[in-house]
Design a protein around this motif. Structure first.
Motif, PDB file in Angstrom:
ATOM      1  N   ILE A   3      71.315  32.713  49.720  1.00 35.59           N
ATOM      2  CA  ILE A   3      69.922  32.298  49.934  1.00 35.59           C
ATOM      3  C   ILE A   3      69.060  32.800  48.781  1.00 35.59           C
ATOM      4  O   ILE A   3      68.201  32.078  48.280  1.00 35.59           O
ATOM      5  N   VAL A   4      69.305  34.035  48.333  1.00 38.44           N
ATOM      6  CA  VAL A   4      68.544  34.602  47.223  1.00 38.44           C
ATOM      7  C   VAL A   4      68.795  33.769  45.965  1.00 38.44           C
ATOM      8  O   VAL A   4      67.863  33.435  45.242  1.00 38.44           O
ATOM      9  N   ASN A   5      70.041  33.426  45.723  1.00 43.70           N
ATOM     10  CA  ASN A   5      70.375  32.605  44.555  1.00 43.70           C
ATOM     11  C   ASN A   5      69.721  31.224  44.655  1.00 43.70           C
ATOM     12  O   ASN A   5      69.225  30.694  43.679  1.00 43.70           O
ATOM     13  N   GLU A   6      69.729  30.671  45.873  1.00 44.37           N
ATOM     14  CA  GLU A   6      69.123  29.361  46.070  1.00 44.37           C
ATOM     15  C   GLU A   6      67.621  29.436  45.848  1.00 44.37           C
ATOM     16  O   GLU A   6      67.032  28.580  45.194  1.00 44.37           O
ATOM     17  N   GLY A   9      67.064  29.840  42.205  1.00 42.45           N
ATOM     18  CA  GLY A   9      67.277  28.547  41.534  1.00 42.45           C
ATOM     19  C   GLY A   9      66.104  27.613  41.754  1.00 42.45           C
ATOM     20  O   GLY A   9      65.653  26.919  40.850  1.00 42.45           O
ATOM     21  N   ASN A  10      65.611  27.606  43.008  1.00 41.86           N
ATOM     22  CA  ASN A  10      64.452  26.773  43.329  1.00 41.86           C
ATOM     23  C   ASN A  10      63.226  27.223  42.537  1.00 41.86           C
ATOM     24  O   ASN A  10      62.443  26.384  42.059  1.00 41.86           O
ATOM     25  N   ASN A  16      60.323  25.176  35.844  1.00 46.05           N
ATOM     26  CA  ASN A  16      60.612  24.125  34.852  1.00 46.05           C
ATOM     27  C   ASN A  16      59.803  22.868  35.135  1.00 46.05           C
ATOM     28  O   ASN A  16      59.284  22.221  34.224  1.00 46.05           O
ATOM     29  N   LEU A  17      59.697  22.519  36.425  1.00 48.52           N
ATOM     30  CA  LEU A  17      58.922  21.343  36.817  1.00 48.52           C
ATOM     31  C   LEU A  17      57.456  21.520  36.428  1.00 48.52           C
ATOM     32  O   LEU A  17      56.826  20.611  35.889  1.00 48.52           O
ATOM     33  N   ASP A  18      56.923  22.703  36.691  1.00 54.82           N
ATOM     34  CA  ASP A  18      55.529  23.000  36.324  1.00 54.82           C
ATOM     35  C   ASP A  18      55.330  22.920  34.811  1.00 54.82           C
ATOM     36  O   ASP A  18      54.325  22.394  34.327  1.00 54.82           O
ATOM     37  N   LEU A  19      56.314  23.456  34.064  1.00 52.97           N
ATOM     38  CA  LEU A  19      56.238  23.374  32.597  1.00 52.97           C
ATOM     39  C   LEU A  19      56.237  21.920  32.139  1.00 52.97           C
ATOM     40  O   LEU A  19      55.460  21.533  31.271  1.00 52.97           O
TER      41      LEU A  19
END
Length: 119
Positions: A3-6, A9-10, A16-19
């Protein structure tokens, strides 16, 4: 841990989406600036074309005036030549009259001498 990795990742994906959204906004802003510059350039082009048209009109007017000046010069030259010809003709006629008068006087002198010699 999964869950932490997910979540991690999110978060990275969201970052990245914001950038990407930020870059898209900057690109759209640049496009708007370029469109404004293009619009200003189009206005400038119209103004320049208008100025060129005005200059061409002035050139036509100046050409017409130069043609008028040339015609006036030709007319004045013809008048001067005509006056010169008239004066020249008058002088030539006067010279002919003087020569005839001179011949008449010589003939009279010759006649008087002949008459005097006969007496």
């Amino acid at each position: 841990k999964k869950i932490v990795n997910e979540q991690s990742g999110n978060a990275i994906f969201k970052n990245n989406l914001d950038l990407m959204k930020g870059k898209l906004n900057m690109t759209q802003f640049s496009i708007q600036e370029l469109e404004m510059e293009l619009s200003a350039a189009a206005v400038s082009k119209k103004q320049i074309m208008g100025e060129i048209s005005n200059l061409e009109s002035l050139e036509t007017v100046i050409d017409g005036e130069l043609t008028n000046v040339d015609k006036i010069k030709e007319k004045q030259s013809a008048q001067r030549n005509n006056k010169f010809d008239m004066v020249s003709d008058r002088i030539n006629r006067s010279m002919e009259q003087i020569h005839r008068r001179h011949e008449d006087i010589e003939n009279q002198i010759s006649y008087m001498e002949t008459k005097h010699n006969q007496e």
